[in-house]
Design an enzyme around this catalytic site. Sequence first.
Site, short mmCIF file in Angstrom:
data_model
loop_
_atom_site.label_atom_id
_atom_site.label_comp_id
_atom_site.label_asym_id
_atom_site.label_seq_id
_atom_site.Cartn_x
_atom_site.Cartn_y
_atom_site.Cartn_z
N SER A 65 26.74 6.00 44.66
CA SER A 65 26.67 5.27 43.38
C SER A 65 25.44 4.40 43.22
CB SER A 65 27.92 4.42 43.19
OG SER A 65 28.99 5.26 42.85
N LYS A 68 23.23 5.39 40.51
CA LYS A 68 23.52 5.03 39.11
C LYS A 68 22.47 4.06 38.55
CE LYS A 68 28.47 5.92 39.79
NZ LYS A 68 29.78 5.35 40.12
N TYR A 192 25.48 15.12 38.11
CA TYR A 192 25.98 13.85 38.67
C TYR A 192 26.21 13.94 40.18
CZ TYR A 192 29.32 10.13 39.70
OH TYR A 192 29.97 9.06 40.28
N TYR A 243 32.01 -2.86 41.15
CA TYR A 243 33.30 -2.50 40.54
C TYR A 243 34.21 -3.73 40.41
CZ TYR A 243 31.13 1.62 42.36
OH TYR A 243 30.20 2.55 42.68
N VAL A 261 29.65 4.66 47.91
CA VAL A 261 30.68 4.97 48.92
C VAL A 261 30.10 5.60 50.19
CG1 VAL A 261 32.74 5.14 47.43
CG2 VAL A 261 31.33 7.16 47.82
N1 GLN Z 1 30.03 10.38 44.02
C1 GLN Z 1 31.00 9.30 44.12
C2 GLN Z 1 32.12 9.53 43.13
O1 GLN Z 1 31.86 9.89 42.03
C3 GLN Z 1 30.32 8.00 43.87
C4 GLN Z 1 31.28 6.85 43.92
C5 GLN Z 1 30.72 5.62 44.57
O2 GLN Z 1 29.73 5.66 45.30
N2 GLN Z 1 31.41 4.53 44.38
O3 GLN Z 1 33.26 9.34 43.42
#
Ligand code: GLN
Length: 313
Positions: A65, A68, A192, A243, A261
């Site tokens: 993420s 992003k 994505y 988050y 993650v």
């Molecule tokens: N690719 C992961 C997902 O979409 C990214 C989530 C994350 O890093 N929090 O679940």
Amino acid sequence: MAPDLPALVDEVATIMHAMEDRGRVASYIPELAKVDPAQFGIAIATADGRLIAGGDADTGFSIQSISKVFALTLALGKVGDQLWERVGREPSGNAFNSIVQLEQEQGIPRNPFINAGAIVVSDVNLGGHQPRVAIGEMLRFVRYLAGDDAIAINEEVAASETATGFRNMALANYMRAFGNVRHPVDLVLGSYFHQCAIEMNCRQLALAGRYLMLDGRHPEGGRVVSPGRARRINALMLTCGHYDASGDFAFRVGIPGKSGVGGGILAIVPGRASIAVWSPGLNENGNSQLGTQALELLARRTGWSVFSPPDAR
Ligand code: GLN
């Protein structure tokens, strides 16, 4: 007095290597479950051009993420403030992959850093092209930011998430029903998942984040984004980058940060430093357990905070 960063980085790495409670490695993406939780890396790119690294700073990991932030930067470059008609900019107070809020809010995700918001950003970045075009653009962008052409996508991780990303498929399909995802869902998610599977080490990630500490400037010259845009991206990282634990991160660390993650966190001290930490074990909110602790310790010891007067840091 200016902190002795090399000594501090070594100390943080030593402390983190010795920690027993390291959190739990993400297992919902099978390929990520294989990563050894005993690792910890840290790198700090400073505004005066130094790069200080410690621990496993040369080991690549899945940025997940954290991508992003770079995807948002690209999308704002394409559509500017029109993006905010399709994505909000409020903290969600929900898990990164939550679906409930989307129904209440008519398919408009709360912010670009939860999965639903990032999927809309991917839809914008796709712009009528095939996923490989958008993926190529993203890869070129992070290579340019970091000044490193060796950065690549881990295809096993991308395939692993493509095979198991049912929640993201649900989110994307749901938003497609509201017209907020405009390309076919498999193309948007293909883009994505590959962006999330970009692999970087802490050195590369700290270098890639430099434009956010430099008010939008690329350290080698030229501009990545305007100062106002860099400040807004930092604001979103502070309010939404972790988050439903974003408030806690702001409280404990006090600087903008974006987690993934894969266990990485990119954190920005405006005017001072771009910091990457990585440790694969996650806490209950899906953020790196030791990465967060390391940043908390670093911020305390350096005095770095966006809430302190500039001369105190
Ligand atoms: N690719 C992961 C997902 O979409 C990214 C989530 C994350 O890093 N929090 O679940």
